[in-house]
Design an enzyme around this catalytic site. Structure first.
Site, mmCIF file in Angstrom:
data_model
loop_
_atom_site.group_PDB
_atom_site.id
_atom_site.type_symbol
_atom_site.label_atom_id
_atom_site.label_comp_id
_atom_site.label_asym_id
_atom_site.label_seq_id
_atom_site.Cartn_x
_atom_site.Cartn_y
_atom_site.Cartn_z
ATOM 1 N N SER A 98 0.985 -1.253 0.141
ATOM 2 C CA SER A 98 -0.104 0.028 0.041
ATOM 3 C C SER A 98 0.717 1.192 0.117
ATOM 4 O O SER A 98 1.627 1.594 -0.986
ATOM 5 C CB SER A 98 -0.962 -0.159 1.124
ATOM 6 O OG SER A 98 -1.942 0.856 1.091
ATOM 7 N N ASP A 239 -2.294 6.134 -3.582
ATOM 8 C CA ASP A 239 -1.042 5.526 -2.930
ATOM 9 C C ASP A 239 -0.822 4.518 -3.717
ATOM 10 O O ASP A 239 -1.126 4.517 -4.897
ATOM 11 C CB ASP A 239 -1.787 5.065 -1.606
ATOM 12 C CG ASP A 239 -2.677 3.750 -1.564
ATOM 13 O OD1 ASP A 239 -3.189 3.870 -2.780
ATOM 14 O OD2 ASP A 239 -2.748 3.012 -0.817
ATOM 15 N N ASP A 241 -0.951 1.199 -3.999
ATOM 16 C CA ASP A 241 -1.608 0.279 -4.723
ATOM 17 C C ASP A 241 -3.065 0.726 -5.086
ATOM 18 O O ASP A 241 -3.989 0.108 -5.502
ATOM 19 C CB ASP A 241 -2.056 -0.891 -4.045
ATOM 20 C CG ASP A 241 -2.964 -0.786 -2.542
ATOM 21 O OD1 ASP A 241 -2.649 0.407 -2.254
ATOM 22 O OD2 ASP A 241 -3.309 -1.692 -1.877
ATOM 23 N N ASP A 243 -5.706 2.311 -3.718
ATOM 24 C CA ASP A 243 -7.070 1.952 -2.994
ATOM 25 C C ASP A 243 -7.288 3.059 -2.247
ATOM 26 O O ASP A 243 -8.602 3.213 -1.637
ATOM 27 C CB ASP A 243 -7.196 0.600 -2.470
ATOM 28 C CG ASP A 243 -6.081 0.644 -1.134
ATOM 29 O OD1 ASP A 243 -5.181 1.406 -1.084
ATOM 30 O OD2 ASP A 243 -6.175 -0.268 -0.412
#
Length: 445
Positions: A98, A239, A241, A243
């Site tokens: 993340s 961010d 990834d 999400d």
């Protein structure tokens, strides 16, 4: 919290805590679980250097247990959730840490419904990882799983996101910070090619080592600077990834998840689409959000930190909107996980439909000043159970006279006590936070 699984999958420093052996064992288990048929498993990763290593380990484990692997390559976490749910996969795997720096990595597992796997299944995987002897049967040569490139699924995911746009968004001039992460390979395909937005992209050249490095949703300073120097309607920072999202308005002001939830909740209520007239927030949401929602006649359910907790509450209460201050926003009628790119489309659609800037739409939302402190301790549980501290905490809460709040909680991963104070003025926040930290330090050792 399990031995390996935390609040968002398995995470740690790559090749130290998060090793190829660990990835292989996870793959071996889910490749055959629950041992009723040949499993079909989707895998994607972000841009970290260690992603390919962990991908190979998982693929080896899955295929040696007879499971078929469908490889997406670099993609976003929410794309895994969406594709798994829509295409009859048994599991989905996202290799990502993340918003963490490149040397960390993680393995997130998704169930067939696109949601994170259950805690019970996490415990079964952990029990298998720690077995001294690997007693799972290896399939015979002819039963080995296949490795299948699955790029086509990305296009269906991006088509779906584009379909969520309300009206023509091509008039917007937008600056995107892609964090040198997953969105680096997806954003232009969505925002430029499909939605024809006048887009400028920052930090879209991943090297494997620069993901989240002084960029992205946790480090939006460069985006803020660019917004102040040039004319853009709005800016978005994702961010690693993709999400979560942070927003920067045309004047360079940072807008976090609380503001996005307020904006979205007001719009949904106006159009009679806010189910049960409630949203889901977490204990970290600003006190000002609660007051602003109450003034608009909007209720809320409050859960512990973590997008999984938000999603579970949305599902149980049949609600359509929830999220975190950190920028995980779940539009539950569209996806059952946070998606930064979807959030950007939703925000642009609201601005288009309302014909107003985000500053105008947020004029009634006033976040309370907030102070966050971390105090290192030898035993966090002892601090939280100390009767003297409990009494002192109540005395400090009385000083706020109902107009603010204090949140004291132990860290989930470290020997830290986290102290958060919100009040009408910053000096009150600082004074109360200092008093609490001083008391904790006195009894900590």
């Amino acid at each position: 919290m399990g031995k390996y699984f935390g609040t968002d999958g398995v995470r740690g420093i790559a090749n130290i805590r998060l090793t190829s052996r660990l990835g292989y064992r996870i793959g071996r288990f889910i490749g055959q679980y629950p041992n009723e048929k040949k499993n079909k498993i989707l895998i994607g990763r972000d841009t970290r250097l260690s992603g390919a290593m962990l991908d190979a380990a998982l693929v080896s484990g899955i295929t040696s247990s007879g499971g078929d692997v469908y490889e997406l390559g670099i993609t976003s976490t929410p794309s895994i959730s969406y594709i798994v749910e829509k295409n009859d996969f048994d599991f989905g795997i996202m290799i990502s840490a993340s918003h963490n720096p490149f040397f960390d990595n993680g393995i997130k597992l998704f169930a067939p419904n696109g949601e994170k796997i259950s805690h019970d299944l996490e415990l079964k995987i952990e029990e298998y990882i720690d077995r001294i002897v690997d007693d799972l049967p290896l399939v015979p040569n002819l039963g080995l799983g296949k490795f299948i490139k699955a790029d086509k699924y990305i296009e269906t995911y991006l088509d779906y996101l584009a379909s969520q746009a309300k009206g023509d968004l091509s008039s917007f001039k937008v600056c995107f910070d892609l964090a040198n992460g997953s969105s680096s390979v997806l954003a232009s395909n969505l925002f430029t090619k499909r939605l024809n937005i006048n887009a400028t992209y920052l930090f879209d050249n991943p090297t494997g080592l620069n993901i989240n490095d002084k960029c992205g949703s946790t480090h939006p300073e460069k985006l803020i600077s660019r917004m102040k120097k040039e004319h853009f309607d709005i800016g978005f920072a994702f961010d690693g990834d993709a999400d979560r999202i942070m927003v920067v308005d045309s004047e360079g002001n940072l807008i976090n998840g609380d503001s996005i939830m307020y904006l979205s909740a007001c719009y949904l209520k106006k159009h009679n689409k806010l189910n049960d007239n409630k949203i889901v927030i977490t204990v970290m949401s600003n006190y000002g959000l609660k007051k602003a929602l109450e003034e608009k006649g909007i209720g809320y359910e409050e859960v512990d930190v973590g997008d999984r907790n938000v999603q579970l509450c949305l599902k149980e209460k049949h609600l359509v909107l929830g999220g975190e201050q950190s920028g995980h926003i779940i539009f539950n009628d569209c996806l059952n996980t946070g998606d930064g790119m979807l959030s950007a489309i939703k925000i642009l659609s609201i601005l288009k439909d309302e014909g107003k800037s985000i500053q105008e739409l947020l004029k009634d939302f006033k976040a309370y000043p907030q102070v966050l402190r971390n105090v290192g301790v030898s035993n966090k549980d002892m601090i939280m159970e100390n009767e003297g501290f409990k009494t002192f905490l109540k005395e400090q809460e009385k000083l706020l006279d109902g107009d603010g709040r204090i949140l004291v909680r132990p860290s989930g991963t470290e020997q830290l006590i986290r102290v958060m104070v919100e009040a009408k003025d910053i000096q009150t926040c600082k004074d109360i936070a200092s008093s609490l930290c001083d008391y904790i330090n006195e009894i900590a050792y």
